[in-house]
Design a protein around this motif. Structure first.
Motif, PDB file in Angstrom:
ATOM      1  N   ILE A   1       0.838  -1.200   0.000  1.00 11.60           N
ATOM      2  CA  ILE A   1       0.000   0.000   0.000  1.00 11.60           C
ATOM      3  C   ILE A   1       0.870   1.247   0.000  1.00 11.60           C
ATOM      4  CG2 ILE A   1      -1.970  -1.110   1.134  1.00 11.60           C
ATOM      5  CD1 ILE A   1      -1.067   0.037   3.795  1.00 11.60           C
ATOM      6  N   THR A   2       0.280   2.345  -0.418  1.00 16.48           N
ATOM      7  CA  THR A   2       1.008   3.618  -0.471  1.00 16.48           C
ATOM      8  C   THR A   2       1.032   4.271   0.916  1.00 16.48           C
ATOM      9  OG1 THR A   2      -0.964   4.925  -0.950  1.00 16.48           O
ATOM     10  CG2 THR A   2       0.217   3.960  -2.848  1.00 16.48           C
ATOM     11  N   ILE A   3       1.810   5.354   1.041  1.00 13.80           N
ATOM     12  CA  ILE A   3       1.888   6.064   2.318  1.00 13.80           C
ATOM     13  C   ILE A   3       0.530   6.674   2.679  1.00 13.80           C
ATOM     14  CG2 ILE A   3       2.617   8.272   1.307  1.00 13.80           C
ATOM     15  CD1 ILE A   3       4.498   8.587   3.754  1.00 13.80           C
ATOM     16  N   SER A   4      -0.209   7.116   1.666  1.00 18.17           N
ATOM     17  CA  SER A   4      -1.542   7.660   1.921  1.00 18.17           C
ATOM     18  C   SER A   4      -2.469   6.576   2.458  1.00 18.17           C
ATOM     19  CB  SER A   4      -2.120   8.263   0.646  1.00 18.17           C
ATOM     20  OG  SER A   4      -3.449   8.695   0.852  1.00 18.17           O
ATOM     21  N   GLU A   5      -2.402   5.399   1.895  1.00 14.00           N
ATOM     22  CA  GLU A   5      -3.243   4.284   2.342  1.00 14.00           C
ATOM     23  C   GLU A   5      -2.808   3.817   3.732  1.00 14.00           C
ATOM     24  OE1 GLU A   5      -4.381   2.333  -2.001  1.00 14.00           O
ATOM     25  OE2 GLU A   5      -2.431   1.878  -1.091  1.00 14.00           O
ATOM     26  N   LEU A   6      -1.503   3.815   3.987  1.00 16.76           N
ATOM     27  CA  LEU A   6      -1.001   3.461   5.322  1.00 16.76           C
ATOM     28  C   LEU A   6      -1.496   4.457   6.358  1.00 16.76           C
ATOM     29  CD1 LEU A   6       0.861   1.673   7.100  1.00 16.76           C
ATOM     30  CD2 LEU A   6       2.716   3.264   6.543  1.00 16.76           C
ATOM     31  N   SER A   7      -1.496   5.725   5.990  1.00 16.84           N
ATOM     32  CA  SER A   7      -1.977   6.776   6.887  1.00 16.84           C
ATOM     33  C   SER A   7      -3.437   6.547   7.264  1.00 16.84           C
ATOM     34  CB  SER A   7      -1.813   8.138   6.202  1.00 16.84           C
ATOM     35  OG  SER A   7      -2.487   9.142   6.903  1.00 16.84           O
ATOM     36  N   LYS A   8      -4.264   6.243   6.280  1.00 17.20           N
ATOM     37  CA  LYS A   8      -5.682   6.010   6.542  1.00 17.20           C
ATOM     38  C   LYS A   8      -5.899   4.732   7.341  1.00 17.20           C
ATOM     39  CE  LYS A   8      -7.081   8.450   2.347  1.00 17.20           C
ATOM     40  NZ  LYS A   8      -7.631   8.313   0.983  1.00 17.20           N
ATOM     41  N   LEU A   9      -5.132   3.688   7.027  1.00  9.61           N
ATOM     42  CA  LEU A   9      -5.277   2.413   7.721  1.00  9.61           C
ATOM     43  C   LEU A   9      -4.919   2.523   9.202  1.00  9.61           C
ATOM     44  CD1 LEU A   9      -5.696  -0.730   7.612  1.00  9.61           C
ATOM     45  CD2 LEU A   9      -3.240  -0.888   7.091  1.00  9.61           C
ATOM     46  N   MET A  10      -3.855   3.263   9.500  1.00 12.12           N
ATOM     47  CA  MET A  10      -3.319   3.318  10.868  1.00 12.12           C
ATOM     48  C   MET A  10      -3.798   4.558  11.641  1.00 12.12           C
ATOM     49  SD  MET A  10      -1.644   0.555  10.975  1.00 12.12           S
ATOM     50  CE  MET A  10      -0.718   0.748  12.494  1.00 12.12           C
ATOM     51  N   HIS A  11      -4.624   5.401  10.990  1.00 12.79           N
ATOM     52  CA  HIS A  11      -5.138   6.615  11.644  1.00 12.79           C
ATOM     53  C   HIS A  11      -4.003   7.498  12.167  1.00 12.79           C
ATOM     54  CE1 HIS A  11      -9.157   4.923  11.381  1.00 12.79           C
ATOM     55  NE2 HIS A  11      -8.704   3.811  11.921  1.00 12.79           N
ATOM     56  N   VAL A  12      -3.033   7.700  11.306  1.00 13.13           N
ATOM     57  CA  VAL A  12      -1.899   8.549  11.639  1.00 13.13           C
ATOM     58  C   VAL A  12      -1.612   9.403  10.414  1.00 13.13           C
ATOM     59  CG1 VAL A  12      -0.205   6.819  10.910  1.00 13.13           C
ATOM     60  CG2 VAL A  12       0.464   8.582  12.532  1.00 13.13           C
ATOM     61  N   SER A  13      -1.129  10.608  10.608  1.00 12.91           N
ATOM     62  CA  SER A  13      -0.925  11.517   9.484  1.00 12.91           C
ATOM     63  C   SER A  13       0.279  11.105   8.635  1.00 12.91           C
ATOM     64  CB  SER A  13      -0.733  12.950   9.991  1.00 12.91           C
ATOM     65  OG  SER A  13       0.517  13.080  10.645  1.00 12.91           O
ATOM     66  N   ILE A  14       0.229  11.508   7.375  1.00 12.06           N
ATOM     67  CA  ILE A  14       1.370  11.282   6.482  1.00 12.06           C
ATOM     68  C   ILE A  14       2.596  11.999   7.033  1.00 12.06           C
ATOM     69  CG2 ILE A  14       2.284  11.772   4.167  1.00 12.06           C
ATOM     70  CD1 ILE A  14      -0.534  11.374   3.078  1.00 12.06           C
ATOM     71  N   HIS A  15       2.369  13.180   7.598  1.00 11.93           N
ATOM     72  CA  HIS A  15       3.475  13.950   8.192  1.00 11.93           C
ATOM     73  C   HIS A  15       4.187  13.136   9.280  1.00 11.93           C
ATOM     74  CE1 HIS A  15       5.692  17.367   9.826  1.00 11.93           C
ATOM     75  NE2 HIS A  15       5.245  17.020  11.013  1.00 11.93           N
ATOM     76  N   GLN A  16       3.415  12.466  10.132  1.00 10.20           N
ATOM     77  CA  GLN A  16       4.029  11.659  11.191  1.00 10.20           C
ATOM     78  C   GLN A  16       4.816  10.496  10.619  1.00 10.20           C
ATOM     79  OE1 GLN A  16       0.305  11.264  13.713  1.00 10.20           O
ATOM     80  NE2 GLN A  16       1.843  11.367  15.325  1.00 10.20           N
ATOM     81  N   ILE A  17       4.275   9.844   9.607  1.00 12.79           N
ATOM     82  CA  ILE A  17       4.988   8.721   8.988  1.00 12.79           C
ATOM     83  C   ILE A  17       6.313   9.206   8.413  1.00 12.79           C
ATOM     84  CG2 ILE A  17       4.912   7.001   7.136  1.00 12.79           C
ATOM     85  CD1 ILE A  17       1.865   6.895   7.534  1.00 12.79           C
TER      86      ILE A  17
END
Length: 270
Positions: free
Chosen positions: A5-21
């Motif tokens: 999955i992409t970083i955007s999809e990871l962000s949505k899956l884990m309920h964490v911002s792209i900025h934090q990742i």
């Protein structure tokens, strides 16, 4: 089918911002599984577990700088100590919040009592008789009855007592002097006032002349009611009510009384 999955999809899956990742990646504690030909960061199950690990450690208040060490070298015993420390920190926060709850409830109760009394006290000053236990004090400053408490005196006599006005100041009026005191335990006190029946009244002032008038009115009321006043007369500056008020200071005046037999009978009719 691409299992990553992409970083955007990871962000949505884990309920964490792209900025934090991206921040975790900058700190070298999280990496994508690979970067595809379009320069998209792609993440798989290992990265999901790794991010979950990071988020758990952050929830336990582990600094980001320490997370890399945790992930690389921590043993089961290390994590046990980490969890124990986190639990102690949480319990300390709970104790602090409970203390704050009691503190706020105390101020609210003082305000409600003041509002109730001021509504009854609009025309004629109302005195109450309260039974008060023995109280111990530490003397902070001693001044003359006609002397004002000023900033220089506060500074010169500064102590290890709690922050100024975080507790009620007690002014003990005796013949020839006024002792400015703070409540203390029996073990560290240098003075005390006896338990007994106290004639009391709450009031607000805008000048020191008002305080002198209140002391005079108390003595006059006691005389008319045939109460014998016992030194000291106690003036309590209600710090938090005063801080949260307008341009007035809140006080309660108290004086222990000796009640005649006839007055005892009035208070305790057969």
């Amino acid at each position: 089918m691409n299992k990553y999955i992409t970083i955007s999809e990871l962000s949505k899956l884990m309920h964490v911002s792209i900025h934090q990742i991206r921040y975790f990646e900058e700190k070298d504690i999280l990496f994508p599984a690979y970067v595809d030909t379009n320069h998209y960061r792609m993440y798989g199950m290992d990265e999901i577990y790794q991010l979950s690990h990071i988020l758990l450690l952050r929830k336990l208040n582990v600094p980001v700088q320490q997370i890399k060490e945790c992930m690389l070298s921590y043993s089961a015993d290390d994590y046990n100590r980490l969890l124990t420390d986190s639990l102690q920190a949480v319990q300390s926060q709970i104790d602090s919040l409970m203390h704050m709850e009691q503190f706020i409830q105390g101020i609210l109760q003082e305000q409600q009592e003041w509002i109730s009394q001021s509504q009854q006290d609009q025309c004629i000053p109302i005195y109450e008789i309260k039974e008060i236990p023995v109280r111990h004090f530490t003397t902070w400053i001693t001044i003359q009855p006609n002397e004002s408490l000023h900033a220089r005196a506060l500074y010169q006599h500064r102590t290890d007592q709690p922050a100024l006005f975080e507790i009620d100041l007690h002014y003990l009026y005796t013949l020839g002097q006024v002792a400015v005191c703070v409540p203390s335990s029996n073990a560290i006190s240098d003075s005390f006032v006896e338990k007994g029946l106290y004639l009391t009244r709450s009031f607000t002032v805008t000048s020191e002349e008002n305080i002198a008038q209140e002391i005079h009115h108390l003595k006059e009321y006691a005389f008319q009611a045939t109460y014998v006043l016992v030194d000291p007369i106690i003036l309590i500056e209600k710090s938090y009510l005063s801080m949260l008020g307008t341009d007035q200071l809140h006080y309660e005046i108290q004086a222990r009384i000796e009640v005649t037999p006839s007055k005892v009978k009035e208070r305790n009719p057969l």
